[in-house]
Design an enzyme around this catalytic site. Structure first.
Site, mmCIF file in Angstrom:
data_model
loop_
_atom_site.group_PDB
_atom_site.id
_atom_site.type_symbol
_atom_site.label_atom_id
_atom_site.label_comp_id
_atom_site.label_asym_id
_atom_site.label_seq_id
_atom_site.Cartn_x
_atom_site.Cartn_y
_atom_site.Cartn_z
ATOM 1 N N GLU A 127 0.830 -1.220 0.000
ATOM 2 C CA GLU A 127 0.000 0.000 0.000
ATOM 3 C C GLU A 127 0.858 1.261 0.000
ATOM 4 O O GLU A 127 0.502 2.276 0.595
ATOM 5 C CB GLU A 127 -0.994 -0.023 1.162
ATOM 6 C CG GLU A 127 -1.983 -1.184 1.054
ATOM 7 C CD GLU A 127 -3.109 -1.140 2.064
ATOM 8 O OE1 GLU A 127 -3.010 -0.376 3.052
ATOM 9 O OE2 GLU A 127 -4.105 -1.858 1.868
ATOM 10 N N GLU A 225 -5.426 -8.684 0.345
ATOM 11 C CA GLU A 225 -5.877 -8.652 1.739
ATOM 12 C C GLU A 225 -7.374 -8.411 1.760
ATOM 13 O O GLU A 225 -7.875 -7.524 1.069
ATOM 14 C CB GLU A 225 -5.220 -7.508 2.519
ATOM 15 C CG GLU A 225 -3.726 -7.565 2.688
ATOM 16 C CD GLU A 225 -3.221 -6.351 3.449
ATOM 17 O OE1 GLU A 225 -3.809 -6.016 4.508
ATOM 18 O OE2 GLU A 225 -2.268 -5.720 2.967
#
Length: 305
Positions: A127, A225
């Site tokens: 991220e 995720e």
């Protein structure tokens, strides 16, 4: 937002269609795996063997994801365990600082080369675009540096679904061998009734943009995720509970896998040592109870898809 079973299957098929040699078959189920014991001490090889035994026996999965290859000397302890247990691992390079990046690089060079059959891929960044740590061009440069330093591995990226959907990740997607798309209905404040629809919409948008950026060239694609906490803080309309976590797993994760999509669940085991996380609204929420199993490896609900 509600997605029917057929809509869920369509999203999974879209994910699967980006894989080389795509055929109508179930996807892979994997789990994010922490590197620390419940008390915060670093895991050793025996810990990873016990982790993998629990994951395999309860879910059938034989693949895990590690976020930082340098933390707790994980590659030195986990990769031998993976070989013994017949597992593969995605190893992450956490490049937020120069030291973190270099330590991760050295861990891959020192330990990854000895266990190449266990290394499914190396993921550069977690991220990083979402958090603004790197631009896409900077992340590409890091990936190219890793390819030179540690050849023979497949390399890819992991980021939030919206950074794929809005085109921010395009340059990295074009040079990646694998992409991981993260999507958390919980962190979007969705109620459990809306959660699966939000999840599938997120993935659908991200996959469409990945497909456009690749211009028809196949790429291995995973949900990097997703999950739901069994305890913790209510985040807007998202309520942590065992029942809600089970429902999200049964109605969101498993249909995606059965339809041909690859999914990493966050996460395998509770991590009671963790500090709270801060969402986009600034509200703190616990990350201690995201495991589909407890910290002592007890199953919270049925994990076989």
């Amino acid at each position: 937002m509600f997605f029917s079973r057929s809509a869920v299957t369509l999203v999974a098929a879209a994910l699967a269609s980006l894989l080389p040699g795509h055929a109508a078959a179930a996807g892979q189920l994997g789990f994010a795996l922490g590197v620390k014991q419940p008390n915060g001490a670093c895991k050793n090889q025996a810990d990873y063997i016990a982790d993998m035994e629990a994951i395999k026996s309860r879910s059938g999965s034989t693949i895990v994801r590690i976020f930082d290859a340098a933390e707790c000397d994980v590659t030195a302890h986990m990769l031998p365990a993976a070989k013994a247990q017949g597992f593969q691992a995605l190893l992450g390079i956490w490049p937020d600082t120069e030291d973190q990046y270099n330590n991760g690089k050295q861990a891959i060079i020192a330990n990854g080369n000895a266990y190449k059959e266990q290394v499914h891929a190396v993921i550069v960044g977690s991220e990083s675009l979402y958090r603004g740590t790197y631009s896409a061009d900077q992340l590409v440069a890091r990936m190219e540096d890793m390819r030179r330093a540690a050849p023979g591995f497949r390399y890819g990226m992991s980021d939030s679904w919206n950074k794929y959907a809005d085109g921010t990740a395009d340059a990295v997607v074009r040079v990646s061998d694998i992409v991981l798309i993260n999507a958390f209905s919980y962190w979007q404040g969705a109620s459990i009734d809306a959660a699966v629809g939000v999840f599938n919409s997120d993935i659908e948008q991200a996959v469409a943009r990945v497909n456009a950026a690749r211009e028809g060239r196949p790429i291995e694609t995973w949900v990097g995720e997703t999950g739901w906490p069994t305890e913790g803080t209510t985040y807007q309309a998202a309520v942590p509970s065992l029942a809600n976590a089970k429902r999200y797993y049964d109605e969101g994760v498993c249909p995606m896998v059965r339809g041909g999509g690859n999914v990493f669940v966050f996460e395998a085991f509770d991590e009671p040592w963790k500090p709270d996380s801060i969402g986009d609204t600034g509200q703190a929420a616990s990350e201690k109870h995201w495991g589909v199993m407890t910290a002592d490896r007890s199953e919270k609900f049925g994990l076989r898809c």
